[in-house]
Design a protein around this motif. Structure first.
Motif, short mmCIF file in Angstrom:
data_model
loop_
_atom_site.label_atom_id
_atom_site.label_comp_id
_atom_site.label_asym_id
_atom_site.label_seq_id
_atom_site.Cartn_x
_atom_site.Cartn_y
_atom_site.Cartn_z
N VAL A 289 -45.68 30.51 91.99
CA VAL A 289 -45.22 29.39 91.32
C VAL A 289 -45.75 28.99 90.05
CG1 VAL A 289 -44.66 27.10 91.92
CG2 VAL A 289 -44.50 28.68 93.77
N THR A 290 -47.14 29.11 90.05
CA THR A 290 -47.60 28.35 88.69
C THR A 290 -47.93 29.68 87.67
OG1 THR A 290 -49.95 28.76 89.17
CG2 THR A 290 -48.93 26.78 90.14
N GLY A 291 -47.80 30.82 88.10
CA GLY A 291 -48.42 32.15 87.32
C GLY A 291 -49.90 31.99 86.82
N ARG A 292 -50.79 31.15 87.58
CA ARG A 292 -52.21 31.05 87.09
C ARG A 292 -52.79 32.65 87.37
NH1 ARG A 292 -55.96 27.68 91.45
NH2 ARG A 292 -55.47 29.00 93.24
N MET B 87 -40.33 23.95 81.53
CA MET B 87 -40.38 24.71 82.35
C MET B 87 -39.68 24.28 83.85
SD MET B 87 -41.85 27.41 83.64
CE MET B 87 -43.33 28.08 82.58
N THR B 88 -40.07 22.84 83.80
CA THR B 88 -39.29 22.04 85.30
C THR B 88 -37.80 22.38 85.09
OG1 THR B 88 -40.90 20.42 84.93
CG2 THR B 88 -38.99 19.83 85.98
N ASP C 256 -33.73 30.27 80.32
CA ASP C 256 -32.48 29.06 80.86
C ASP C 256 -32.51 28.98 82.17
OD1 ASP C 256 -31.53 31.37 81.34
OD2 ASP C 256 -29.66 31.13 80.16
N GLY C 257 -33.57 29.55 83.08
CA GLY C 257 -33.25 29.50 84.48
C GLY C 257 -32.67 30.44 84.96
N PHE D 152 -45.44 22.04 85.05
CA PHE D 152 -44.04 21.61 85.73
C PHE D 152 -44.01 20.56 86.45
CE2 PHE D 152 -45.55 24.80 88.49
CZ PHE D 152 -45.41 24.51 89.50
N ASP D 153 -43.11 19.76 86.82
CA ASP D 153 -42.99 18.71 87.79
C ASP D 153 -43.03 19.34 89.25
OD1 ASP D 153 -42.20 16.74 89.49
OD2 ASP D 153 -41.07 15.50 88.18
N ALA D 154 -43.98 19.50 89.86
CA ALA D 154 -44.13 20.21 90.89
C ALA D 154 -43.42 19.58 92.23
CB ALA D 154 -45.62 20.29 91.41
N ASP D 155 -43.33 18.24 92.16
CA ASP D 155 -42.73 17.27 93.09
C ASP D 155 -41.10 17.49 93.00
OD1 ASP D 155 -44.93 16.40 94.46
OD2 ASP D 155 -45.01 14.65 93.25
N ALA D 156 -40.73 17.49 91.74
CA ALA D 156 -39.28 17.84 91.58
C ALA D 156 -38.93 19.17 91.94
CB ALA D 156 -38.89 17.59 90.23
#
Ligand code: ZN
Ligand code: ZN
Length: 357
Positions: free
Chosen positions: A236-239, A217-218, A186-187, A266-270
């Motif tokens: 950030v991306t978990g890659r 995810m966003t 839930d963040g 996820f919406d990276a720009d947001a």
């Protein structure tokens, strides 16, 4: 013993270089175990045993490490060390070198309190040797049980322990307290607010549900970034771009994680806009198997006006030198040194984490 070198320092240096070169864990351990075995003995006994060839009778000392010790005591750089030094070293270009030189500390590191392989003291000494002014200790949070995440109670004990270790470290260097806190579904953040408020630096990362759909995810990441306790958004991306390197104990050491993992969606720009708005730094994770975020996202975060932290996420002392990999990637994306929070001195860093909205 005129001209003798410090054999323990030589053994530790070899372990460090092997680790940095991503060599197999057992090779690193051989040198660390030997240095530990010798550290517990009077120097006269070490010298006597080197003379009469009984070093290998000590638990943790083998033929190769015994030879290094004998060479050290004879005043020679051990052949093993000389070979390592001769074959190491990749050249960074000037910008990456300047960025690396500007870094004063590392904001994401693990000890054997969670899934790291070495005690806090050993991590701190390696950071001192690298010329750092501080090391932020960020062991995992409770829900990450596979990584022996610290309960609130264990974290409180760790804080007391860090205070003791700090008192014994060289002046001008200190361990800053911290955590790599799980960003829950839930963040929210996986540790008591009171403790998060007390820590010098809070890194927050997603370690579960990495395949969750984009909107979920966003939302999760936006909630975490807006949390005033969160200072740095971790990997950030978990890659995973390659298999895990050696030197990671616990979940990474079992050898069955030699898999790559796609970036989470996820919406990276947001998310980067929110990082800029809440003044949350975006981590540039230096681990070779992570290289996270990818360069295209580092550039977008830069355009969004984000700050960065170039961290190693080290799980072993030699990995503390992996910052150069993050610096290379940052330099390729044009990240300026003044947007990187770990170019700041410790006081400024801690003042920033305390004052952030
Ligand atoms: Zn992590
Ligand atoms: Zn980590």
């Amino acid at each position: 013993m005129a001209g003798a070198r410090d054999p323990i320092a030589d053994l530790r240096r070899i372990a460090f270089l092997l680790e940095r070169a991503n060599e197999a864990t057992y090779r690193v351990r051989a040198f660390r175990s030997a240095s530990k075995a010798l550290a517990g003995l009077p120097a006269t006994e070490v010298a006597a045993r080197a003379d009469n060839g009984t070093l290998t009778e000590l638990t943790g000392v083998g033929d190769v490490t015994a030879r290094c010790v004998a060479e050290s005591l004879a005043g020679e750089e051990p052949v093993y060390l000389r070979r390592l030094v001769a074959t190491e070293g990749s050249d960074l270009d000037a910008e990456a070198t300047a960025l690396r030189a500007a870094l004063k500390g590392d904001c994401h590191t693990h000890s054997d309190w969670s899934d790291g392989g070495s005690p806090i003291e050993e991590m701190a000494l390696a950071a001192v040797e690298l010329g750092h002014e501080y090391l932020v200790l960020t062991d995992h949070s409770p829900r990450l049980t596979v990584a022996r995440g610290l309960t609130a109670e264990r974290l409180r004990r760790q804080l007391d322990h860090v205070a003791q270790v700090n008192a014994a470290l060289p002046e001008g260097f200190r361990i800053l307290t911290g955590i790599e806190v799980d960003i829950l579904a839930d963040g929210s953040l996986d540790q008591d607010d009171e403790l998060l408020a007390r820590l010098d630096v809070v890194v927050g990362s997603v370690h579960s549900g990495l395949k969750d759909e984009r909107s979920k995810m966003t939302r999760r990441m936006l909630a975490a970034v807006a949390n005033p306790h969160l200072d740095i958004l971790g990997h950030v991306t978990g890659r995973m771009v390659s298999s895990r390197p050696a030197g990671v104990t616990g979940p990474g050491d079992r050898g069955h994680r030699a898999r790559t993992r796609a970036e989470s969606d996820f919406d990276a720009d947001a998310v980067f806009a929110a990082c800029a708005e809440h003044d949350t730094a975006v981590e540039i994770n230096s681990r070779p198997e992570r290289q996270d975020p990818p360069k295209r996202l580092i550039r977008r975060a830069l355009e969004a006006g984000c700050r960065f932290a170039i961290n190693t996420d080290a799980h072993a002392p030699g990995q503390l030198d992996w910052q150069r990999f993050g610096c290379e990637r940052a330099a390729l994306c044009g990240v300026p040194a003044d947007s990187v929070i770990n170019t700041w001195p410790a006081e400024q860093l801690v003042a920033w984490t305390r004052e952030r909205p």
